[in-house]
Design an enzyme around this catalytic site. Structure first.
Site, PDB file in Angstrom:
ATOM      1  N   ASP A 142     -24.543 -40.305  25.090  1.00 33.79           N
ATOM      2  CA  ASP A 142     -25.081 -40.083  23.745  1.00 33.79           C
ATOM      3  C   ASP A 142     -26.603 -40.225  23.773  1.00 33.79           C
ATOM      4  O   ASP A 142     -27.119 -41.304  24.059  1.00 33.79           O
ATOM      5  CB  ASP A 142     -24.446 -41.116  22.797  1.00 33.79           C
ATOM      6  N   ASN A 182     -28.653 -39.319  21.036  1.00 34.93           N
ATOM      7  CA  ASN A 182     -29.310 -39.504  19.735  1.00 34.93           C
ATOM      8  C   ASN A 182     -28.761 -40.686  18.935  1.00 34.93           C
ATOM      9  O   ASN A 182     -29.036 -40.837  17.753  1.00 34.93           O
ATOM     10  CB  ASN A 182     -29.249 -38.217  18.897  1.00 34.93           C
ATOM     11  N   ASP A 209     -25.746 -41.534  17.807  1.00 31.40           N
ATOM     12  CA  ASP A 209     -24.734 -41.436  16.724  1.00 31.40           C
ATOM     13  C   ASP A 209     -23.321 -41.754  17.228  1.00 31.40           C
ATOM     14  O   ASP A 209     -22.346 -41.543  16.510  1.00 31.40           O
ATOM     15  CB  ASP A 209     -24.782 -40.052  16.053  1.00 31.40           C
ATOM     16  N   ASP A 242     -23.838 -35.979  23.793  1.00 29.05           N
ATOM     17  CA  ASP A 242     -24.521 -34.760  23.359  1.00 29.05           C
ATOM     18  C   ASP A 242     -25.428 -34.204  24.462  1.00 29.05           C
ATOM     19  O   ASP A 242     -25.525 -34.781  25.554  1.00 29.05           O
ATOM     20  CB  ASP A 242     -25.329 -35.033  22.076  1.00 29.05           C
ATOM     21  N   ASP A 288     -17.388 -22.934  29.391  1.00 25.60           N
ATOM     22  CA  ASP A 288     -15.956 -22.792  29.170  1.00 25.60           C
ATOM     23  C   ASP A 288     -15.768 -21.589  28.253  1.00 25.60           C
ATOM     24  O   ASP A 288     -16.412 -21.494  27.204  1.00 25.60           O
ATOM     25  CB  ASP A 288     -15.416 -24.053  28.486  1.00 25.60           C
ATOM     26  N   ASP A 318     -10.387 -20.600  30.029  1.00 24.08           N
ATOM     27  CA  ASP A 318      -9.298 -21.432  29.522  1.00 24.08           C
ATOM     28  C   ASP A 318      -7.978 -20.654  29.447  1.00 24.08           C
ATOM     29  O   ASP A 318      -7.960 -19.522  28.945  1.00 24.08           O
ATOM     30  CB  ASP A 318      -9.695 -21.906  28.116  1.00 24.08           C
ATOM     31  N   GLU A 339      -8.123 -20.893  34.423  1.00 22.77           N
ATOM     32  CA  GLU A 339      -7.060 -21.901  34.355  1.00 22.77           C
ATOM     33  C   GLU A 339      -5.710 -21.184  34.337  1.00 22.77           C
ATOM     34  O   GLU A 339      -5.509 -20.273  33.541  1.00 22.77           O
ATOM     35  CB  GLU A 339      -7.233 -22.741  33.093  1.00 22.77           C
ATOM     36  N   HIS A 389     -10.414 -33.073  32.091  1.00 20.79           N
ATOM     37  CA  HIS A 389     -10.251 -33.652  30.754  1.00 20.79           C
ATOM     38  C   HIS A 389      -8.812 -33.604  30.248  1.00 20.79           C
ATOM     39  O   HIS A 389      -8.523 -34.135  29.184  1.00 20.79           O
ATOM     40  CB  HIS A 389     -11.172 -32.903  29.789  1.00 20.79           C
ATOM     41  N   ASP A 390      -7.927 -32.937  30.975  1.00 21.93           N
ATOM     42  CA  ASP A 390      -6.522 -32.855  30.555  1.00 21.93           C
ATOM     43  C   ASP A 390      -5.618 -33.771  31.372  1.00 21.93           C
ATOM     44  O   ASP A 390      -4.417 -33.862  31.098  1.00 21.93           O
ATOM     45  CB  ASP A 390      -5.994 -31.422  30.731  1.00 21.93           C
TER      46      ASP A 390
HETATM   47  C1  NOJ Z   1      -6.593 -25.953  28.350  1.00 19.93           C
HETATM   48  C2  NOJ Z   1      -7.704 -26.897  28.088  1.00 19.93           C
HETATM   49  O1  NOJ Z   1      -8.138 -27.447  29.286  1.00 19.93           O
HETATM   50  C3  NOJ Z   1      -7.164 -27.922  27.124  1.00 19.93           C
HETATM   51  O2  NOJ Z   1      -8.030 -29.017  26.959  1.00 19.93           O
HETATM   52  C4  NOJ Z   1      -6.886 -27.247  25.823  1.00 19.93           C
HETATM   53  O3  NOJ Z   1      -6.275 -28.154  24.944  1.00 19.93           O
HETATM   54  C5  NOJ Z   1      -5.957 -26.036  26.003  1.00 19.93           C
HETATM   55  N1  NOJ Z   1      -6.288 -25.246  27.148  1.00 19.93           N
HETATM   56  C6  NOJ Z   1      -6.018 -25.147  24.812  1.00 19.93           C
HETATM   57  O4  NOJ Z   1      -7.271 -24.510  24.762  1.00 19.93           O
END
Ligand code: NOJ
Length: 561
Positions: A25, A27, A29, A33, A102, A205, A259, A332-333
């Site tokens: 972060d 700034n 908040d 960012d 992305d 994606d 992906e 992140h998934d």
């Molecule tokens: C794959 C992305 O990595 C995930 O984070 C997202 O929720 C789904 N696709 C839908 O966009």
């Protein structure tokens, strides 16, 4: 052996993934960012990576953290302004770092102007940008039995026109109709917009979902993602990807990685084999993330090294010389890898071993923020603490299926995507140095007092410094990038042993997945005393010519030049 592989910058690079809300972060908040990113560019460069992939930075209502885009051409005010983005882009380029965006084109946000228009009437010019259908049984039931990838129906009824729209993810993420040439033109314009600005490529994606089977027939009835056989790797996918490539991507020196859920090497080759018909440079497959689960991390089974090795061997051997792997163990998934394939007891050792295990394979390595310091799952205990839409929906589904709250929370603690989304731990100070605000937007893992960048910088033997050493080694040795992969000791359920071969060089990689000592017998033709031990996660290790006793989660890399 094997010295005829085409060289490319995208093959030689290593990529660092930023999930902006939790990176840094700038700034005050409480939300990560672009100013925060700008302040950390030197740190990113110091890792020895060559590119940054940004999870979505665009304007979004954040129902799925930016994977629901409301404006493809602007930066979300949560993350800053277009000027901030350009400063990061310039700052990255000045340091020799490429920038990958992305690209989310399977769906938009329900707040995107195309969808707001499309909702208005059946004859709106944007109606065909999405999938609108009449329901079944007098419009009482959705048009087919497809289920969302986030659990629940894949259709939402809309009062205005009395029809249903398709959403393969959250209901706020309506699917775009890629069969409409106008939609494909929009996609191409968006690609050009960012490439003209100077970005270097796209992570695409769920790109294999963009072509749905005509007539949208019922699917195999399963609780999550029913219907997938009718839209994953669908009928026009090749055509659309080639169109994007020929009309746009070929005009730029850029890279793409798509992906690709449920992907196999055989199917992947049809999309990524090098040559005039190549559609994408690489694909992210999921098979290696299933060594501790059945398809999704929520259906948890004991970790099987043999399963993992089989998948890697398959991808490594089938793609070699024809196409290129995209290697990752976190994003992140995915929950944090140490909790899954490593060990909390041997956090440092297993983190380093896992790093060697995948980065020394053939392919472009992707490293997710926090992975390089060995961040671990936070393991929240109440559903109210979770933020992620897929975790909340899956929780509801499991409760409906009869699982108790306790059991479901136990599963979530292991499987939730929120485990990867806690703020990056920069220091042992307030809010882990992530923000100067009173509170960060999300829970911080309490282990930040020990696991943080500052502490890792100060320790020459830290996971962080090991990543640096490993990435430097990869960069300096063609064999790590271009060598051919050969697996050894396939049936061993404790050790993953493979070698790489390039011109007249060889490299031997040994990874122990064992909490105890393990016996390693060198493969035939590899005299350990003749090889140079170039990487190891323990000090003062010993060996004989043909073997060694390995420490818990030990890894060794020997080079034969
Ligand atoms: C794959 C992305 O990595 C995930 O984070 C997202 O929720 C789904 N696709 C839908 O966009």
């Amino acid at each position: 052996m094997a010295d005829n592989i085409t060289r490319s910058w995208y093959k030689e690079m290593a990529v660092y993934q930023i999930w902006p809300r939790s990176f840094c972060d700038g700034n005050g908040d409480g939300i990560g960012d672009l100013k925060g990113v700008l302040s950390k560019l030197d740190y990113i460069k110091s890792l020895g990576v060559d590119a940054i992939w940004f999870s979505p930075l665009y304007v979004s209502p954040f129902k799925d953290h930016g994977y629901d885009i409301a404006d493809y051409r602007n930066i979300s005010p949560d993350f800053g302004t277009m000027e901030d983005f350009k400063a990061v882009l310039d700052g990255a380029h000045a340091r020799g770092l490429k920038v990958i965006m992305d690209l989310v084109i399977n769906h938009t946000s329900d707040q995107h102007k195309w969808f707001l228009e499309s909702k208005k009437s059946k004859d709106n010019p944007y109606r065909d940008y999405y999938f609108w259908r009449k329901g079944r049984l007098g419009n009482k039931l959705p048009p087919n039995d497809w289920k969302s990838n986030f659990a629940g129906d894949a259709w939402e009824f809309d009062e205005t026109t009395g029809e249903w729209y398709l959403h393969l993810f959250a209901k706020e993420q309506p699917d775009l109709n890629m069969d409409n040439p106008k939609v494909r033109q929009e996609v191409k314009d968006i690609m050009k917009y960012w490439l003209d600005m100077g970005v270097d490529g796209f992570r695409e994606d769920v790109i294999t979902y963009i072509s749905k089977k005509e007539g949208l027939p019922d699917g195999f009835p399963i609780p999550i993602a029913a219907g997938m056989e009718h839209y994953n790797d669908g009928p026009h996918l090749h055509e659309y990807l080639r169109e994007f490539r020929h009309d746009v991507l070929d005009n730029y020196d850029c890279m793409t990685v798509g992906e690709a859920p449920m992907m196999t090497p055989e199917k992947a080759l049809k999309h990524i084999a090098e040559g005039p018909d190549q559609e994408l440079n690489m694909m992210f497959n999921f098979q290696h993330m299933e060594a501790d689960c059945l398809f999704v991390s929520w259906v948890h089974v004991p970790f099987s090294l043999k399963k993992l090795k089989k998948v890697y061997n398959n991808w490594q051997t089938k793609l070699y010389g024809k196409a290129w792997n995209a290697n990752y163990i976190e994003n992140h998934d995915q929950p944090r890898i140490i909790n899954r394939y490593g060990s909390l007891k041997f956090r440092e050792e297993s983190a380093k071993m896992l790093a060697v295990m995948y980065i020394c394979q053939s392919g472009t390595p992707f490293i997710y923020q926090g992975q390089e310091i060995g961040m671990t799952n936070i393991g929240l205990t109440e559903i109210g603490q979770y933020d992620d839409v897929s975790t909340r929906n899956t929780y509801q589904l499991f409760r409906k299926l009869g699982f108790s709250d306790r059991k479901t929370m136990e599963l979530a603690a292991y499987a939730s995507r929120d485990n990867a989304r806690t703020p990056v731990q920069w220091t042992a100070g307030k809010n882990a140095g992530f923000t100067t605000a009173d509170k960060a937007w999300f829970h911080i893992n309490p282990n930040y007092t020990e696991v943080n960048v500052e502490a890792a910088e100060a320790d020459p033997d830290s996971i962080l410094n090991f990543y640096r050493q490993l990435l430097k080694f990869r960069k300096e040795h063609d064999i790590v990038i271009y060598g051919q992969f050969i697996e050894h000791d396939h049936d061993n359920d404790k050790l993953f042993v493979y070698s790489r071969h390039y011109k007249d060089q060889r490299m031997l990689v040994v990874c122990s997945f064992c909490e105890n000592k393990a016996i390693f017998k060198a493969p035939e033709g590899f005299d350990l005393n003749e090889g140079k031990l170039v990487l190891c996660n323990y000090k003062d290790v010993r060996q004989s010519a043909n073997g060694a006793i390995l420490n818990p989660y030990e890894t060794r890399v020997y080079l034969y030049e």
